[in-house]
Motif scaffolding. Structure first.
Motif, short mmCIF file in Angstrom:
data_model
loop_
_atom_site.label_atom_id
_atom_site.label_comp_id
_atom_site.label_asym_id
_atom_site.label_seq_id
_atom_site.Cartn_x
_atom_site.Cartn_y
_atom_site.Cartn_z
N LYS A 185 0.81 -1.13 -0.08
CA LYS A 185 -0.14 0.00 0.00
C LYS A 185 0.90 1.19 0.11
N LYS A 205 -2.67 -3.75 -17.27
CA LYS A 205 -3.31 -3.15 -16.26
C LYS A 205 -3.75 -1.78 -17.11
N ASP A 239 -7.46 -0.42 -18.11
CA ASP A 239 -8.24 0.85 -17.50
C ASP A 239 -7.10 1.90 -17.58
N ALA A 293 -6.49 4.68 -15.00
CA ALA A 293 -5.67 4.51 -13.58
C ALA A 293 -4.22 5.30 -13.63
N ARG A 332 -4.94 7.06 -8.04
CA ARG A 332 -5.30 5.80 -8.20
C ARG A 332 -4.28 5.12 -8.94
N HIS A 373 -2.63 3.70 -5.60
CA HIS A 373 -3.79 2.77 -4.56
C HIS A 373 -3.98 1.70 -5.40
N GLU A 374 -3.95 1.59 -6.76
CA GLU A 374 -4.68 0.53 -7.62
C GLU A 374 -3.38 -0.36 -8.27
N ILE A 375 -2.59 0.36 -8.79
CA ILE A 375 -1.42 -0.07 -9.54
C ILE A 375 -0.19 -0.40 -8.93
#
Length: 486
Positions: free
Chosen positions: A145, A226, A230, A233, A239, A242-244
Motif C-alpha cells: 500500500k 493493467k 483501465d 488509472a 489511483r 492505490h490501484e496499480i
C-alpha cells in the motif's frame, strides 16, 4: 575571565558608533540609537564576556524532509560509527500518459497477448560517499500500500516494520541483488557515453503474481495489461498509487563502504512497437517526483553515539540524525546588575577541532547550522520555520577561522531574560541543516532567499571545542546599552 569597561558619555558614543558598524548587517539588532540626538540623555555602554557550558546530545529521530534520497552503508573513519540508509520511493504519472495502441505492440506471448520484454528500476545518483567499487547487497521490496501523504516522517520511519511490505508468500516482489556504484555489468560503450547517468539497476524480470492471483511473466507485463484494462488509472496519481503501483522499498542487506545520493528513481518497461511498418524496441517509464514521496530510513549505532556523547573535552555535530551540540548560556551572570540595560549584541563562536584520522573517505564538515532554544527544537522543524534572526539563527562554517560564528544572538538572550520560567531556560541547541533557496531579482538587486530549512540528512561529522570543567573554550561576548537621564 570577565572583562568590564564602563565608558563616559563621549567615549560611549564613539564605542556605540563602532558597535553599530560591526552589527549593522544583523537584522536582530535592537533599536539602540533612537534617542542619541536627545542631549538630555547620557549613554553608557558595558561590554562583558562570560564562559558558556556545552555538551553533546544524541539527536534521536528527526523530521526528514530532504529532497535527496540515500542508499548504502558507511563507517565514519573519525568516530567509527556506522550509518545505513534505506530508500522508499513512489512513482508519479501524468494526466496525459498514454501507451501506443495495443495493435502496434509487437511483443507477444504464445497466446498472442501483449507482454513486456523486460522491466527494471533505475536509481539515478548524482554523487556518493565512499568507494564506488565497494560490494553492496540490497533487496527491492514491493509495497502493499502507498505510504500516506501529508504527514511528517522521521528519520527512523521503517516501511518494513510499519507493515507496508507486500509479503513474498503472497506474490510480493523481493528482488535481491549485489551491486557496486561503478556498475561493470553495463557495457563500457554505455558507461562511456557523454549523456550517461550513473545508476543502480534492479531488474524485475521474474514471474510476477498480482494481488488477485493473476500471474505474469514479469512486472512490466503486469503494468502493460493493467493499462489496457483501465488507462485512466495511469493518468491519476492517486489511483496509480492505490490501484496499480504503491512503490518500492530498497533495503541494504550487506556490505559497507559506499552511500549514493539518489536524485531520481525510474521504473522502465521495454517492449517492441511497430510504427510506419518498422518494428523497434521502445520503452515507457514512470519517475519519482516531488509530487510523490521519497523517504530515507536511517539507522545508526546508537550505543556508539551515546558513548561519543559522554566524552568530555569537546562536543560533536554529526548527521544524519546523530549528534547535536547543546549550549547553556549563563543567563544569571549575564543579567546580574543589568536588569534595566538593553542587550545590543551577543556573540558566540564555536571553534572546530580538526580530524585526527587520515582516511580518504572522511565525512564532510557540516556546512550550515542553526541555533534555536532547546524548548523550540522540535517545533522549529515540525512547523517548517526559517531562521528569523530573532529567536533562531544560522551560521555557516568558515574554513579560514575553522569555526561557526554567531555574530549576534541577542534575540535569544532577550527571550530568556523575559521568560525565566522556560523549562530549558538558557539552553540552546546547534543543529546541522540543509538549505533550499531561490534567486530573486537581477543585477545589483539580485539576492538569494532561503525557502526551506531541514535537518541535514547527508553524512557529516565534526568535533567542537568545549565541554570542559572550566568552560573557557566557548565564550559569549555581550554589549549592553543604557540611557541615563540628567
Amino acid at each position: 575571565m570577565r572583562r568590564k569597561i564602563i565608558a563616559a558619555c563621549m567615549l560611549a558614543a564613539c564605542m556605540l558608533a563602532a558597535c553599530i558598524g560591526m552589527i549593522s548587517c544583523d537584522d536582530t539588532t535592537n533599536t539602540i540609537g533612537d534617542s542619541l540626538i536627545d542631549n538630555g540623555d547620557k549613554l553608557s555602554i558595558t561590554a562583558d564576556t562570560f564562559s558558556v557550558a556545552s555538551e553533546t546530545m544524541v539527536a534521536g529521530r528527526v523530521i526528514a524532509r530532504s529532497s535527496t534520497g540515500y542508499l548504502g552503508r558507511m563507517v565514519d573513519p573519525e568516530t567509527m560509527t556506522t550509518v545505513t540508509g534505506n530508500l522508499m520511493s513512489q512513482f508519479h504519472v501524468l494526466s496525459n500518459y498514454e501507451l501506443p495502441a495495443k495493435d502496434s505492440i509487437m511483443s507477444r506471448d504464445a497466446n498472442n497477448e501483449i507482454i513486456a520484454d523486460s522491466c527494471d528500476i533505475r536509481l539515478y545518483y548524482s554523487t556518493y560517499y565512499g568507494d564506488s567499487l565497494s560490494q553492496m547487497k540490497m533487496t527491492a521490496y514491493e509495497l502493499s500500500k502507498p505510504v500516506k501523504e501529508g504527514e511528517s516522517y522521521y528519520s527512523d520511519f521503517d516501511p518494513e516494520a510499519q507493515g507496508y511490505i507486500r509479503p513474498a508468500a503472497q506474490g510480493g516482489i523481493a528482488e535481491k541483488r549485489s551491486f557496486t556504484l561503478t556498475d561493470y555489468t553495463e557495457a563500457d560503450s554505455i558507461r562511456n557515453r557523454r549523456n550517461y547517468n550513473r545508476n543502480i539497476i534492479v531488474r524485475l524480470n521474474k514471474q510476477y503474481k498480482d494481488k488477485k492471483g493473476v500471474t505474469y511473466n514479469n512486472y512490466g507485463t503486469y503494468l502493460l495489461r493493467k493499462y489496457q484494462q483501465d488507462p485512466s488509472a495511469f493518468r491519476n496519481p492517486y489511483r496509480f498509487l492505490h490501484e496499480i503501483c504503491p512503490g518500492f522499498y530498497f533495503k541494504v542487506d550487506g556490505g559497507s563502504g559506499s552511500m549514493a545520493h539518489i536524485q531520481l528513481a525510474q521504473l522502465n518497461i521495454y517492449f517492441k512497437n511497430k510504427q510506419n511498418g518498422k518494428v523497434s524496441e521502445i520503452s515507457t517509464n514512470f519517475v519519482s517526483t516531488e509530487e510523490v514521496l521519497q523517504l530515507t530510513n536511517f539507522s545508526n549505532d546508537n550505543t556508539k553515539l551515546q558513548q561519543l556523547a559522554n566524552e568530555s573535552g569537546h562536543t560533536y555535530l554529526k548527521t544524519p540524525a546523530g549528534l547535536f551540540t547543546k549550549l547553556t548560556l549563563p543567563m544569571s551572570d549575564i543579567m546580574a546588575g543589568h536588569t534595566s540595560d538593553s542587550i545590543n549584541t551577543a556573540k558566540v563562536v564555536l571553534h572546530r577541532i580538526n580530524n585526527s584520522s587520515t582516511s580518504d573517505y572522511q565525512f564532510g564538515i557540516p556546512h550550515n547550522v542553526v541555533m534555536v532554544p532547546a524548548d523550540s527544537l522540535q517545533s522549529f522543524f515540525a512547523n517548517n520555520r526559517l531562521p528569523d534572526n530573532k529567536t533562531s539563527f544560522m551560521a555557516t562554517y568558515n574554513s579560514k577561522t575553522n569555526a561557526y560564528e554567531f555574530n549576534n544572538i541577542s534575540g535569544i538572550v532577550n527571550l530568556f531574560s523575559r521568560n525565566r520560567t522556560m523549562p530549558a531556560w538558557g539552553k540552546v541547541v546547534v543543529v546541522p541543516v540543509e538549505l533550499q533557496s531561490v534567486t530573486q531579482g537581477t543585477g545589483s538587486s539580485k539576492k538569494t532567499v532561503i525557502t526551506k530549512v531541514s535537518n541535514d540528512m547527508g553524512l557529516s561529522s565534526t568535533k567542537l571545542l568545549g565541554n570542559t570543567s572550566t568552560g573557557k573554550n566557548i565564550q559569549i561576548s555581550i554589549i549592553y546599552g543604557k540611557f541615563n537621564g540628567r
